[in-house]
Scaffold this active site. Sequence first.
Site, PDB file in Angstrom:
ATOM      1  CB  CYS A   1      24.615  44.151  83.768  1.00  0.00           C
ATOM      2  SG  CYS A   1      26.348  44.536  83.576  1.00  0.00           S
TER       3      CYS A   1
ATOM      4  CE  LYS B   1      21.589  47.029  83.616  1.00  0.00           C
ATOM      5  NZ  LYS B   1      22.760  47.103  82.689  1.00  0.00           N
TER       6      LYS B   1
ATOM      7  CD  GLU C   1      23.810  44.230  80.184  1.00  0.00           C
ATOM      8  OE1 GLU C   1      25.039  44.124  80.403  1.00  0.00           O
ATOM      9  OE2 GLU C   1      23.143  45.201  80.571  1.00  0.00           O
TER      10      GLU C   1
ATOM     11  CG  ASN D   1      19.704  45.734  79.194  1.00  0.00           C
ATOM     12  OD1 ASN D   1      19.612  44.528  78.914  1.00  0.00           O
ATOM     13  ND2 ASN D   1      20.861  46.308  79.511  1.00  0.00           N
TER      14      ASN D   1
ATOM     15  CG  ASN E   1      27.540  43.262  77.734  1.00  0.00           C
ATOM     16  OD1 ASN E   1      27.994  43.241  76.610  1.00  0.00           O
ATOM     17  ND2 ASN E   1      26.508  42.516  78.057  1.00  0.00           N
TER      18      ASN E   1
ATOM     19  CD  GLU F   1      23.283  49.534  80.490  1.00  0.00           C
ATOM     20  OE1 GLU F   1      24.377  49.218  81.000  1.00  0.00           O
ATOM     21  OE2 GLU F   1      22.226  48.918  80.701  1.00  0.00           O
TER      22      GLU F   1
END
Length: 312
Positions: A172, A127, A47, A110, A197, A146
């Site tokens: 993720c 994401k 990611e 993302n 991550n 995020e």
Amino acid sequence: MSRMVTIGAAQVGPIARNDSRQAVVARLVALMEQAAKRGCDLVVFPELTLTTFFPRWFMTDQDEIDQFFEREMPSPATRPLFDAARRLGLGFYLGYAELEQADGKTHRYNTTVLVDKSGAIVGKYRKIHLPGHAEHEPWRAFQHLEKRYFEVGNLGFRVWRAFGGHVGMCICNDRRWPETYRVMGLQDVELVLIGYNTPYHNPPAPSHDRLANFHNHLVMQSGAYQNATWVVGVAKAGREEGCDLIGESCIIAPTGEIVTQARTLDDELIVARCDLDEAKSYKATTFNFGLHRQPQAYRMIVDRMGAEPPRG
Ligand code: ING
């Protein structure tokens, strides 16, 4: 019948805040060249692979934030990845921060792309499960913003015909939610690609830290077995800007078994020859969705967001 695909999980070690795109892309191309030498058809990167994991910092200057985003893919800095794909006959999954101008507005996601052996983008995913928080929480050893820097992905969980099979992508935190795998399972996914991550330390729940690696494999092995699919999980790993990120990238068979696993916290390629037909016996029996599932009993999964305890 065996539909073989040779997959490389290209774990990437720490990326410093001021590492240039060029320096990072050179590391990724080196991993692709290793993968080609080992006969890979596909390489999976982590990611947000082009920069350090910047959501660990609270920033307010939008220009500073947007330095971590890509406005085009490929761009001059990332074009060498696409050229390498074509030159080496190797596809790849790449995670990056996407800035998109659409309907007169700027959107930030993302994102991952799936690129085939000709260097063409055949799929894109944004994401959906954004973990962390949206406001500065200075009590934390590091932030996880995020929810501040990205919008929730608007492309859904999709599966594409690629590399001789049905390939899905997620990112993720998505891997911790069973719905992620099941939506792709209902599209007959055979290979799920996941970059991550993941800090060892989770500030709101430090008691979970000791289980960081266990939970990482638990959710991906479960997702693989319960949906009869291969799963490739690839870490950005190591001590990155003072934050320890887990490694243990791995390739998991539809049986739920880990076939191969990274042993360092740095750039490391692990490879497995994967038979996409290995899932068939599970899809035909234990996880024959069309034979065994009872969707009328599952309505609550879609209708209800948070848990509501029983009354009485
Ligand atoms: N990272 C973490 C992940 O889901 C996290 C966030 C860490 C959630 C630890 C829960 C516990 O792996 C990203 N980028 O989603």
